[in-house]
Design a protein around this motif. Structure first.
Motif, PDB file in Angstrom:
ATOM      1  N   ARG A   1     -29.652  19.632  13.712  1.00  0.00           N
ATOM      2  CA  ARG A   1     -28.405  18.920  13.396  1.00  0.00           C
ATOM      3  C   ARG A   1     -27.188  19.669  13.951  1.00  0.00           C
ATOM      4  O   ARG A   1     -26.219  19.064  14.409  1.00  0.00           O
TER       5      ARG A   1
ATOM      6  N   GLU B   1     -19.609  15.297   5.680  1.00  0.00           N
ATOM      7  CA  GLU B   1     -19.966  15.166   7.098  1.00  0.00           C
ATOM      8  C   GLU B   1     -19.211  16.244   7.869  1.00  0.00           C
ATOM      9  O   GLU B   1     -18.057  16.531   7.574  1.00  0.00           O
ATOM     10  N   ILE B   2     -19.861  16.824   8.859  1.00  0.00           N
ATOM     11  CA  ILE B   2     -19.137  17.804   9.667  1.00  0.00           C
ATOM     12  C   ILE B   2     -19.499  17.623  11.128  1.00  0.00           C
ATOM     13  O   ILE B   2     -20.645  17.332  11.460  1.00  0.00           O
ATOM     14  N   ASP B   3     -18.507  17.762  11.975  1.00  0.00           N
ATOM     15  CA  ASP B   3     -18.755  17.705  13.410  1.00  0.00           C
ATOM     16  C   ASP B   3     -18.927  19.155  13.870  1.00  0.00           C
ATOM     17  O   ASP B   3     -17.967  19.924  13.901  1.00  0.00           O
ATOM     18  N   TYR B   4     -20.153  19.507  14.206  1.00  0.00           N
ATOM     19  CA  TYR B   4     -20.439  20.903  14.539  1.00  0.00           C
ATOM     20  C   TYR B   4     -19.764  21.356  15.833  1.00  0.00           C
ATOM     21  O   TYR B   4     -19.662  22.549  16.084  1.00  0.00           O
ATOM     22  N   ASP B   5     -19.322  20.386  16.650  1.00  0.00           N
ATOM     23  CA  ASP B   5     -18.616  20.779  17.874  1.00  0.00           C
ATOM     24  C   ASP B   5     -17.140  21.066  17.615  1.00  0.00           C
ATOM     25  O   ASP B   5     -16.456  21.599  18.490  1.00  0.00           O
ATOM     26  N   SER B   6     -16.673  20.695  16.431  1.00  0.00           N
ATOM     27  CA  SER B   6     -15.248  20.870  16.142  1.00  0.00           C
ATOM     28  C   SER B   6     -14.954  22.298  15.696  1.00  0.00           C
ATOM     29  O   SER B   6     -15.392  22.740  14.633  1.00  0.00           O
TER      30      SER B   6
ATOM     31  N   ARG C   1     -20.241  28.000  13.139  1.00  0.00           N
ATOM     32  CA  ARG C   1     -21.161  26.856  13.085  1.00  0.00           C
ATOM     33  C   ARG C   1     -22.429  27.238  12.318  1.00  0.00           C
ATOM     34  O   ARG C   1     -22.945  26.469  11.519  1.00  0.00           O
TER      35      ARG C   1
ATOM     36  N   GLN D   1     -12.956  22.256  12.330  1.00  0.00           N
ATOM     37  CA  GLN D   1     -13.734  21.946  11.123  1.00  0.00           C
ATOM     38  C   GLN D   1     -14.614  23.129  10.708  1.00  0.00           C
ATOM     39  O   GLN D   1     -14.678  23.481   9.534  1.00  0.00           O
ATOM     40  N   CYS D   2     -15.293  23.733  11.665  1.00  0.00           N
ATOM     41  CA  CYS D   2     -16.185  24.861  11.336  1.00  0.00           C
ATOM     42  C   CYS D   2     -15.360  26.042  10.822  1.00  0.00           C
ATOM     43  O   CYS D   2     -15.723  26.688   9.842  1.00  0.00           O
TER      44      CYS D   2
END
Ligand code: P5A
Length: 450
Positions: free
Chosen positions: A63, A236-241, A176, A244-245
């Motif tokens: 994920r 929800e998390i956008d791991y590319d952001s 991440r 956010q991380c």
């Protein structure tokens, strides 16, 4: 699965040499058998939980965008001589000679091996970022293997490695990993608190350990009790952001939480007194950023967009997969045995037939078993000709979260009994309703087992 056909060698007696509850319960529930100090065979029930935990780790790694692979357990000493760690690692490394008198070793970790794979195949910044991981057996010749799988000599570890062009990118990989680890442990029903730690023989300035609070933990920890209120939940998390991380990392690591290696009394005293806690914890994972330590030593370089050759920035990240079984049991048990969280339970529900051989009871149990299997769940049906008390004791010991009890008396009224292992609460309901309830309970806990 029918218990009469399964291999579940439960022990009646409490093993005298096991000092902590998780070790005692794993032995009593027939999950493991020691083969030599700190080395265990994983019997079917233990193996099943190990696989569930492993699969949650895989799902969460994938994920987060990390790529699974596998490296060997036996390594040549050459790369370790190149990095300088062959001598530095000390007696924890199991050193072996092959028939040609070559120095080999059983992998305690794999920074060198993965860096060699990287340097042989990657030469351009265009191939970055890259994070690969494996779940593989490790060996560390611990001076005091103890507490069963908690401190083994042979143990199962998820180890991941990131390669990035800049420190900034590598710190995003670090963040991440922190986020994905929070999710991973919560899916196993655990609260694992990230704490500032020490790099040890892996090295690195940035490192956090993940600790599960438990009296039997081997690490002494100091923290602000406000950290125990934090949960990742199902956000929800956008791991590319990057933002956010970074945001999650700050949320979970700004309050004081440190192991004894990095503890700072003066800083700790700035925490309001009523929130200061000293406790013990089990280290279930650790993440590291160590810059160019290994890429410099082994010559892992890439060409930048400007044509310049630079060492890649790296980090590594570990989860103690086999240790997690012990940690989960330490955090989830009572006097009667284990209480598995739904996410890792070896079987989803037990079916106890109170009167084996009674036609109505046998038919109802077989019907329940079929219906649960058809719904993709795995029941363990105790079909042995045994006393009800013995069957209940076995189910409580092995810790399945739900039990369906089936007997001729209830069936006359069209009902079976569904019991929650954690609360002990029971309710009577029609067999179909019991199946429907279990399907609903497990809707959020689908992990493939074996
Ligand atoms: C990170 C991955 C490393 O080895 N190199 C690759 C880095 N980190 S570590 O902290 O040393 O180990 C990672 C996790 O493995 C578990 N662990 C153990 N489990 C059982 N028995 C042991 N003897 C043992 N040693 C380490 C811990 O959970 C640790 O966080």
């Amino acid at each position: 699965m029918r218990l009469s056909r399964y291999f579940l060698p439960v022990l009646k007696e409490t093993p005298a040499d096991a000092q902590i509850v998780s070790h005692r319960l794993m032995l009593r529930a027939g999950m493991i058998k020691q083969s030599s100090a700190g080395i265990y065979s994983w019997l079917p029930l233990g193996f099943k939980v190990l696989r569930k935990i492993e699969n949650i780790v895989h799902e969460e790694q994938i994920r987060a965008g990390h790529i699974p692979m596998q490296m060997p357990t036996l390594q040549s000493a050459e790369l370790w001589k190149e990095s300088g760690r062959y001598d530095a690692y000390g007696e924890e490394m199991l050193r072996i000679k092959d028939r040609h008198d070559r120095d080999m070793l059983y992998t305690p970790t794999a920074e060198e091996l993965i860096t060699d794979i990287f340097r042989s195949n990657v030469s351009s910044y265009k191939d970055l970022p890259l994070t690969m991981y494996q779940i593989q057996w490790k060996f560390r010749d611990e001076i005091r293997p103890r507490f069963g799988v908690m401190r083994g000599r042979e143990f199962y570890m998820k180890d991941g490695y990131n390669f990035d062009l800049s420190k900034e990118d590598a710190l995003h990989a670090y963040n991440r990993h922190l986020v994905s680890y929070l999710r991973t442990y919560e899916r196993m029903g655990l609260q694992a608190i990230p704490m500032r730690a020490d790099g040890g023989p892996i090295g690195g300035d940035y490192t956090h350990e993940f600790l599960v609070l438990a009296e039997t933990g081997e690490s002494e920890v100091f923290y602000d009790s406000a950290v125990t209120d934090l949960t990742f939940g199902d956000r929800e998390i956008d791991y590319d952001s990057v933002e956010q991380c970074q945001g999650v990392l700050e949320e979970f690591t700004t309050k004081y939480a440190r192991t004894d290696e990095t503890h700072d009394e003066a800083l700790f005293n700035e925490v309001p007194e009523e929130r200061r806690r000293t406790a013990r914890g089990i280290e279930v994972g650790q993440i590291f950023y160590f810059g160019t330590k290994y890429s410099d030593a082994l010559g892992a370089q890439v060409q930048t967009a400007e044509g310049e050759k630079v060492s890649v920035h790296m980090g590594s990240h570990g989860i103690g997969v086999s240790r997690l079984l012990g940690a989960i049991i330490e955090a989830n048990h009572d006097d009667n045995g284990i209480i598995w969280p739904e996410g890792v339970t070896p079987f989803h529900a037990g079916i106890v037939n109170l009167k084996q051989g009674d036609e109505a009871a046998d038919t109802a149990c077989e019907g329940l078993e079929k219906a649960l299997v058809a719904a993709g769940l795995e029941p363990l049906y105790d079909d042995r000709k045994e006393r009800a008390g013995g069957k209940f004791a076995t189910m409580d010991l092995i810790g399945l979260p739900w039990r369906i009890t089936v007997g001729p008396r209830g069936l006359k009224n069209g009902v079976v009994e569904l019991t929650c292992r954690r609360t002990g609460e029971s309710e009577e309901l029609a067999p179909e309703a019991a199946v429907a309830k279990l399907i609903e309970i497990y809707a959020d806990h689908r992990v493939t087992g074996l």
